[in-house]
Design a protein around this motif. Structure first.
Motif, PDB file in Angstrom:
ATOM      1  N   ASP A 138       0.845  -1.191   0.000  1.00 18.40           N
ATOM      2  CA  ASP A 138       0.000   0.000   0.000  1.00 18.40           C
ATOM      3  C   ASP A 138       0.884   1.246   0.000  1.00 18.40           C
ATOM      4  N   GLU A 139       0.252   2.402   0.181  1.00 14.97           N
ATOM      5  CA  GLU A 139       0.966   3.685   0.129  1.00 14.97           C
ATOM      6  C   GLU A 139       2.077   3.766   1.165  1.00 14.97           C
ATOM      7  N   SER A 140       1.908   3.086   2.290  1.00 14.63           N
ATOM      8  CA  SER A 140       2.912   3.130   3.351  1.00 14.63           C
ATOM      9  C   SER A 140       3.970   2.034   3.186  1.00 14.63           C
ATOM     10  N   GLN A 141       3.895   1.296   2.065  1.00 16.39           N
ATOM     11  CA  GLN A 141       4.835   0.215   1.741  1.00 16.39           C
ATOM     12  C   GLN A 141       4.649  -1.029   2.612  1.00 16.39           C
ATOM     13  N   CYS A 142       3.552  -1.105   3.356  1.00 14.50           N
ATOM     14  CA  CYS A 142       3.242  -2.325   4.113  1.00 14.50           C
ATOM     15  C   CYS A 142       2.616  -3.340   3.157  1.00 14.50           C
ATOM     16  N   GLN A 194      -5.178   3.780  12.922  1.00 15.90           N
ATOM     17  CA  GLN A 194      -5.143   4.735  11.817  1.00 15.90           C
ATOM     18  C   GLN A 194      -4.535   4.056  10.584  1.00 15.90           C
ATOM     19  N   THR A 195      -5.114   4.309   9.429  1.00 19.64           N
ATOM     20  CA  THR A 195      -4.583   3.798   8.164  1.00 19.64           C
ATOM     21  C   THR A 195      -4.238   4.987   7.278  1.00 19.64           C
ATOM     22  N   SER A 196      -3.795   4.698   6.069  1.00 16.88           N
ATOM     23  CA  SER A 196      -3.454   5.787   5.150  1.00 16.88           C
ATOM     24  C   SER A 196      -4.700   6.559   4.703  1.00 16.88           C
ATOM     25  N   THR A 197      -5.875   5.969   4.871  1.00 13.36           N
ATOM     26  CA  THR A 197      -7.103   6.633   4.423  1.00 13.36           C
ATOM     27  C   THR A 197      -8.105   6.914   5.540  1.00 13.36           C
ATOM     28  N   SER A 206      -8.864   7.656   9.970  1.00  8.40           N
ATOM     29  CA  SER A 206      -8.397   7.906  11.333  1.00  8.40           C
ATOM     30  C   SER A 206      -8.717   6.663  12.171  1.00  8.40           C
TER      31      SER A 206
END
Length: 185
Positions: A92-96, A160-163, A165
């Protein structure tokens, strides 16, 4: 999304999580089914499988942006050369890394294919260096997938995720839990 998506249910995206080394052994595929390596020849067959199950994922875009991951971290299951299952680890956006794109063809569901793919994927994930847990992207409309992941010790991710809270994640899981109870999942 292992079984057909239920559009009568509210569309709520959420995440589940499992710690490394939770799944201790790989569950074998049922007799006759086999894993095959990902190759571009399967791209149209995977898209057709998604269409059959009403799964709306732009696979071409994901493959283009994450080709190495698809090559190394996707599972395809066939029976007599027919594609019947697919699952992939993506970033994903956070590279996880997260479990995504899970699908099992109708007529092959409830035979242990999804469970086998998830266990194999978790075991493969455990061999990847890193301390982060494995996430799974889920949707309330695919409540059978949530049920299976729960049985395999994935738990709702309430952070909290990238999208979202933390508060939004908690609220979404409260709504999903209500749906699961209504559907008696």
């Amino acid at each position: 999304n292992m079984s057909k998506v239920d559009f009568t249910i509210e569309n709520i995206d959420a995440e589940m999580i499992i710690a490394k080394k939770t799944i201790q052994k790989e569950i074998p595929l049922p007799e006759g089914y086999e894993y095959v390596p990902f190759s571009n020849q399967y791209q149209d067959k995977i898209s057709a499988l998604y269409k059959e199950l009403n799964i709306n994922i732009n696979l071409d875009e994901k493959i283009q942006s994450q080709r190495e991951i698809f090559k190394n971290h996707c599972l395809l299951v066939t029976l007599k050369n027919e594609l019947v299952g697919f699952l992939c680890l993506l970033k994903d956006e956070s590279q996880c890394l997260y479990l995504a794109c899970t699908a099992v063809k109708e007529g092959h569901q409830h035979k242990g294919i999804g469970k086998a793919m998830i266990s194999k994927c978790c075991m493969n994930f455990d061999r990847i260096k890193g301390k982060y847990p494995l996430y799974a992207k889920v949707n309330a409309q695919a409540y059978n997938e949530i049920k299976l992941l729960s049985k395999m010790e994935f738990t709702p991710f309430l952070g909290q995720t990238s999208t979202k809270s933390e508060e939004e994640s908690v609220q979404d899981w409260e709504r999903i839990t209500k749906i699961l109870k209504e559907k008696q999942v």
